[in-house]
Motif scaffolding. Structure first.
Motif, PDB file in Angstrom:
ATOM      1  N   ILE A 129       0.840  -1.209   0.000  1.00 46.71           N
ATOM      2  CA  ILE A 129       0.000   0.000   0.000  1.00 46.71           C
ATOM      3  C   ILE A 129       0.870   1.252   0.000  1.00 46.71           C
ATOM      4  CG2 ILE A 129      -1.778   1.277   1.260  1.00 46.71           C
ATOM      5  CD1 ILE A 129      -2.692  -1.446   2.423  1.00 46.71           C
ATOM      6  N   CYS A 130       1.982   1.206   0.714  1.00 46.19           N
ATOM      7  CA  CYS A 130       2.896   2.359   0.738  1.00 46.19           C
ATOM      8  C   CYS A 130       3.483   2.634  -0.640  1.00 46.19           C
ATOM      9  CB  CYS A 130       4.017   2.124   1.748  1.00 46.19           C
ATOM     10  SG  CYS A 130       3.509   2.231   3.480  1.00 46.19           S
ATOM     11  N   GLN A 131       3.759   1.576  -1.410  1.00 46.78           N
ATOM     12  CA  GLN A 131       4.267   1.792  -2.776  1.00 46.78           C
ATOM     13  C   GLN A 131       3.187   2.425  -3.651  1.00 46.78           C
ATOM     14  OE1 GLN A 131       7.660   1.198  -2.561  1.00 46.78           O
ATOM     15  NE2 GLN A 131       6.833   0.561  -0.569  1.00 46.78           N
ATOM     16  N   LEU A 132       1.937   2.019  -3.423  1.00 40.62           N
ATOM     17  CA  LEU A 132       0.830   2.670  -4.130  1.00 40.62           C
ATOM     18  C   LEU A 132       0.806   4.153  -3.796  1.00 40.62           C
ATOM     19  CD1 LEU A 132      -1.894   2.761  -5.700  1.00 40.62           C
ATOM     20  CD2 LEU A 132      -2.999   2.065  -3.561  1.00 40.62           C
ATOM     21  N   ALA A 133       0.996   4.471  -2.510  1.00 38.91           N
ATOM     22  CA  ALA A 133       0.943   5.862  -2.063  1.00 38.91           C
ATOM     23  C   ALA A 133       2.067   6.698  -2.655  1.00 38.91           C
ATOM     24  CB  ALA A 133       1.001   5.911  -0.534  1.00 38.91           C
ATOM     25  N   LEU A 134       3.253   6.112  -2.801  1.00 37.38           N
ATOM     26  CA  LEU A 134       4.436   6.894  -3.156  1.00 37.38           C
ATOM     27  C   LEU A 134       4.928   6.676  -4.590  1.00 37.38           C
ATOM     28  CD1 LEU A 134       6.440   6.422   0.170  1.00 37.38           C
ATOM     29  CD2 LEU A 134       4.963   8.330  -0.478  1.00 37.38           C
ATOM     30  N   ALA A 135       5.022   5.412  -5.020  1.00 39.89           N
ATOM     31  CA  ALA A 135       5.588   5.136  -6.342  1.00 39.89           C
ATOM     32  C   ALA A 135       4.690   5.629  -7.460  1.00 39.89           C
ATOM     33  CB  ALA A 135       5.846   3.638  -6.500  1.00 39.89           C
ATOM     34  N   ASP A 136       3.394   5.433  -7.302  1.00 44.02           N
ATOM     35  CA  ASP A 136       2.446   5.817  -8.358  1.00 44.02           C
ATOM     36  C   ASP A 136       2.499   7.317  -8.652  1.00 44.02           C
ATOM     37  OD1 ASP A 136       0.293   6.320  -9.986  1.00 44.02           O
ATOM     38  OD2 ASP A 136      -1.075   4.986  -8.956  1.00 44.02           O
ATOM     39  N   PRO A 137       2.255   8.202  -7.674  1.00 44.31           N
ATOM     40  CA  PRO A 137       2.267   9.632  -7.994  1.00 44.31           C
ATOM     41  C   PRO A 137       3.648  10.165  -8.353  1.00 44.31           C
ATOM     42  CG  PRO A 137       1.962   9.308  -5.637  1.00 44.31           C
ATOM     43  CD  PRO A 137       1.841   7.957  -6.279  1.00 44.31           C
ATOM     44  N   SER A 138       4.703   9.645  -7.711  1.00 43.47           N
ATOM     45  CA  SER A 138       6.039  10.156  -8.005  1.00 43.47           C
ATOM     46  C   SER A 138       6.505   9.734  -9.399  1.00 43.47           C
ATOM     47  CB  SER A 138       7.042   9.690  -6.948  1.00 43.47           C
ATOM     48  OG  SER A 138       7.110   8.283  -6.882  1.00 43.47           O
ATOM     49  N   ALA A 139       6.205   8.485  -9.798  1.00 42.53           N
ATOM     50  CA  ALA A 139       6.556   8.042 -11.151  1.00 42.53           C
ATOM     51  C   ALA A 139       5.829   8.881 -12.187  1.00 42.53           C
ATOM     52  CB  ALA A 139       6.220   6.564 -11.320  1.00 42.53           C
ATOM     53  N   SER A 140       4.558   9.183 -11.904  1.00 42.38           N
ATOM     54  CA  SER A 140       3.789  10.030 -12.808  1.00 42.38           C
ATOM     55  C   SER A 140       4.399  11.430 -12.899  1.00 42.38           C
ATOM     56  CB  SER A 140       2.336  10.112 -12.325  1.00 42.38           C
ATOM     57  OG  SER A 140       1.608  11.052 -13.088  1.00 42.38           O
ATOM     58  N   TYR A 141       4.780  11.968 -11.753  1.00 44.87           N
ATOM     59  CA  TYR A 141       5.364  13.317 -11.730  1.00 44.87           C
ATOM     60  C   TYR A 141       6.658  13.363 -12.529  1.00 44.87           C
ATOM     61  CZ  TYR A 141       7.626  17.540 -10.017  1.00 44.87           C
ATOM     62  OH  TYR A 141       8.263  18.757  -9.945  1.00 44.87           O
ATOM     63  N   PHE A 142       7.570  12.452 -12.240  1.00 46.36           N
ATOM     64  CA  PHE A 142       8.851  12.465 -12.949  1.00 46.36           C
ATOM     65  C   PHE A 142       8.663  12.138 -14.429  1.00 46.36           C
ATOM     66  CE2 PHE A 142      10.472  11.658  -8.566  1.00 46.36           C
ATOM     67  CZ  PHE A 142      11.239  12.805  -8.461  1.00 46.36           C
ATOM     68  N   GLY A 143       7.689  11.295 -14.729  1.00 46.72           N
ATOM     69  CA  GLY A 143       7.404  10.995 -16.125  1.00 46.72           C
ATOM     70  C   GLY A 143       6.931  12.223 -16.883  1.00 46.72           C
ATOM     71  N   ARG A 144       6.076  13.009 -16.247  1.00 39.63           N
ATOM     72  CA  ARG A 144       5.593  14.245 -16.875  1.00 39.63           C
ATOM     73  C   ARG A 144       6.741  15.235 -17.068  1.00 39.63           C
ATOM     74  NH1 ARG A 144       1.632  11.991 -18.361  1.00 39.63           N
ATOM     75  NH2 ARG A 144      -0.365  11.824 -17.307  1.00 39.63           N
ATOM     76  N   ARG A 145       7.607  15.335 -16.071  1.00 33.16           N
ATOM     77  CA  ARG A 145       8.698  16.312 -16.137  1.00 33.16           C
ATOM     78  C   ARG A 145       9.754  15.928 -17.165  1.00 33.16           C
ATOM     79  NH1 ARG A 145       7.163  20.903 -14.203  1.00 33.16           N
ATOM     80  NH2 ARG A 145       9.339  21.507 -13.850  1.00 33.16           N
ATOM     81  N   THR A 146       9.822  14.663 -17.538  1.00 27.67           N
ATOM     82  CA  THR A 146      10.857  14.215 -18.482  1.00 27.67           C
ATOM     83  C   THR A 146      10.264  13.728 -19.801  1.00 27.67           C
ATOM     84  OG1 THR A 146      10.837  11.971 -17.513  1.00 27.67           O
ATOM     85  CG2 THR A 146      12.397  13.562 -16.585  1.00 27.67           C
ATOM     86  N   ARG A 147       9.002  14.059 -20.066  1.00 27.28           N
ATOM     87  CA  ARG A 147       8.362  13.531 -21.275  1.00 27.28           C
ATOM     88  C   ARG A 147       8.988  14.070 -22.551  1.00 27.28           C
ATOM     89  NH1 ARG A 147       4.737  17.105 -18.950  1.00 27.28           N
ATOM     90  NH2 ARG A 147       3.955  18.799 -20.255  1.00 27.28           N
ATOM     91  N   HIS A 148       9.742  15.176 -22.446  1.00 32.10           N
ATOM     92  CA  HIS A 148      10.391  15.734 -23.638  1.00 32.10           C
ATOM     93  C   HIS A 148      11.679  14.991 -23.994  1.00 32.10           C
ATOM     94  CE1 HIS A 148      12.304  17.568 -20.149  1.00 32.10           C
ATOM     95  NE2 HIS A 148      13.359  17.804 -20.903  1.00 32.10           N
TER      96      HIS A 148
END
Length: 276
Positions: A129-148
């Motif tokens: 559950i902790c990975q759901l809390a942290l990995a999901d939003p952080s992976a999305s954030y870093f993915g958005r920031r590096t999509r270029h």
């Protein structure tokens, strides 16, 4: 038979469409959604840790069932006030498509937490559950920031696996989880001899678990795989493959395997307040 919600099934003006105009689509960074996501995850992880299994599971099952009923009803005449309630409490944490006929992520979130707690020992479930809390939003954030950064993007190159996601988002999510996981495992109730394998085992387990959570998020394509609107001519709800369901189950399973690799017992107890 249960039929899928249809926002255009009657002549009433749906308040959900007015709400949808105020919301951002899935391509927006939407930090309020990420903080809400993380907050709920840590809350449920703490509940799973503090409550006995015979209390936590029935409570989560009831919450998941109630949420599914809400999702099936909220686009229908007489029940559209539910969308106003959702928007009042969640505000801009909602996405546009969640007011345009699709389910919110809440149902999959609660279902994933419930299934995870049912399938795995308490500590593995809590860490999933902790990975759901942290990995999901952080992976999305870093993915958005590096999509270029083109080379890091998967696009459609792997048969749909991880469609429109990126390797740098995966790495960012895994590394973001690492210090949290390390702290949790470091202060767990190891006894007088400490963690088997010492600091190296704690570091390895922490990093591998973060990678598992981020990998599960990476694997789920965007947009999600959705069931057809009809199966054998029968309308069905708009269920889809959601990372909120996949991440906690895969991470919980991975936690049990990581414990086997480093020689830890599945019955390991975490600190009373997990990180304190």
């Amino acid at each position: 038979a249960i039929i899928s919600p249809s926002p255009d099934s009657d002549n009433e003006d749906g308040s959900h469409m007015e709400i949808a105009k105020k919301l951002r689509n899935r391509n927006a960074t939407n930090l309020s959604r990420k903080f809400t996501h993380a907050g709920f995850g840590i809350f449920f992880a703490c509940l799973n840790q503090f409550l006995p299994r015979h209390q936590f599971l029935p409570g989560m099952t009831a919450l998941t069932t109630a949420t599914l009923v809400m999702e099936l009803l909220r686009y229908r005449p007489g029940f559209r006030w539910m969308n106003d309630v959702l928007h009042f409490f969640l505000g801009k944490a909602l996405r546009k498509h969640e007011m345009e006929g699709k389910f919110t992520g809440s149902f999959y979130y609660f279902f994933g937490v419930t299934a995870n707690a049912y399938l795995f020992p308490k500590t593995a479930a809590t860490m999933g559950i902790c990975q759901l809390a942290l990995a999901d939003p952080s992976a999305s954030y870093f993915g958005r920031r590096t999509r270029h950064i083109y080379w890091s993007r998967i696009e459609n190159g792997l048969g749909g696996f991880g469609r429109n996601k990126g390797l740098l988002g995966f790495l960012g999510g895994a590394l973001f989880c690492f210090p949290f996981n390390f702290r949790v495992f470091k202060i767990a109730k190891w006894g007088a001899n400490g963690a088997p394998g010492g600091n190296m085992a704690v570091i390895s387990a922490s990093l591998l678990l973060g990678m598992a959570g981020a990998f599960a998020d990476l694997a789920v394509p965007t947009p999600a795989l959705t069931m057809p609107s009809k199966v054998m001519g029968i309308p069905v709800p708009p269920f889809h493959v959601d990372d909120n369901f996949v991440v906690p189950i895969f991470a919980g399973w991975a936690c049990t395997k990581i414990f086997e690799i480093v020689g830890w017992d599945d019955g390991l107890e975490l600190a009373k307040h997990i990180i304190l």
